[in-house]
Design an enzyme around this catalytic site. Structure first.
Site, PDB file in Angstrom:
ATOM      1  CB  VAL A 185      -0.917   0.019   1.239  1.00 44.87           C
ATOM      2  CG1 VAL A 185      -1.834   1.239   1.187  1.00 44.87           C
ATOM      3  CG2 VAL A 185      -1.736  -1.255   1.323  1.00 44.87           C
ATOM      4  CE  LYS A 225      -4.485  -2.624  -0.133  1.00 48.52           C
ATOM      5  NZ  LYS A 225      -5.388  -3.330   0.807  1.00 48.52           N
ATOM      6  CG  ASP A 256      -9.995 -11.442   3.888  1.00 52.34           C
ATOM      7  OD1 ASP A 256      -9.958 -12.332   4.760  1.00 52.34           O
ATOM      8  OD2 ASP A 256      -8.986 -10.925   3.398  1.00 52.34           O
TER       9      ASP A 256
END
Length: 270
Positions: free
Chosen positions: A9, A24, A122
């Site tokens: 990042v 990113k 996630d």
């Protein structure tokens, strides 16, 4: 530059709008070939763009999604924050009222996303960011860019089994109930100082260790971490219980907001 489970990042500056941003690069891990690869990529980009339209203080803002020479880049809000993972590692565990406040704020963003037909897939302590006055869930849409559509059985990027719903570990598709299990696992981690179950072992053997420090949070954790997704506590139920815990602790919060009454067509299946 920093690094997380999805790759590096970069801190950058948007010279047009004169603001600092985070960028990113996403490197899709698609296994399809030919026309299937094209369709998968198209579906992932469409889903990630849908995530970018989310507008909630508990969801990190996605400013842009770029595809340049076959490489994918996501431009996001830049936050100076600690992750829940690092905070718990430093403190050992969090008090009940802290955990309930974090959970209430985070759940507002998650219900907003689910109400617009967007899954996260996630959720884990590493992508929950704690700033001075915000709790922010990051990486919405990242799983989709890596090929993890709602219809896919691809494992999440972090592949932290202790924070993945049992049905996902068995190869089931992503659903809102799966996101809620992961959310509950993060609250368990915050208040107990450890994941809800050992990472080793087959999916069928997943058994949540009863919490011992959760106090009034225990019914919330038990409801969210039910093995059967059909029996799992809903986001609305969890929000009401968390707000009641906070009220009892003397922490004022706004009433839980209702998600969208009607979902867009093909929600959770794009």
């Amino acid at each position: 530059m920093s690094r997380d489970v999805a790759g590096p990042v970069w801190r950058a500056h948007d010279s047009l709008l004169r603001r600092n941003v985070a960028i990113k690069e996403i490197r899709p891990q698609f296994h399809e070939h030919g026309a299937d690869l094209h369709e998968t990529r198209h579906r992932a980009l469409r889903e990630a763009r849908s995530a970018g339209r989310l507008n909630h203080p508990a969801v990190i803002s996605v400013h842009d999604l770029l595809e340049v020479d076959g490489r994918l880049w996501i431009v996001m809000e830049l936050l100076e924050a600690l992750t829940l993972k690092d905070t718990v590692r430093h403190l050992g565990h969090l008090p009940v009222h802290w955990t309930a406040w974090i959970g209430f704020q985070l759940l507002g963003g998650l219900r907003h996303a689910h109400g617009t037909g967007v899954l996260h897939r996630d959720i884990n302590p590493g992508n929950i960011l704690l700033t001075g006055n915000r709790v922010v869930l990051s990486d919405f849409g990242i799983a989709a860019l890596h090929g993890g559509s709602s219809q896919s059985t691809t494992m999440p990027l972090s592949y932290a089994p202790a924070f993945i719903a049992p049905e996902r570990l068995r190869g089931g598709r992503a659903t809102p109930a799966g996101d809620l299990w992961s959310f509950g696992a993060c609250l368990y981690f915050a208040v107990e100082g450890r994941p809800p179950h050992p990472a080793a072992g087959p999916p069928a053997a997943v058994r949540v260790t009863p919490p011992v420090k959760a106090g009034p949070l225990r019914p919330v954790l038990e409801g969210l971490l039910r093995h059967d997704p059909a029996a799992r506590m809903s986001g609305g139920q969890a929000a009401r219980m968390l707000s009641e815990i906070l009220r009892t602790e003397g922490v004022a919060v706004a009433p839980p907001l209702l998600p969208a009454a009607r979902l867009p067509p093909d929600s959770f299946t794009t």
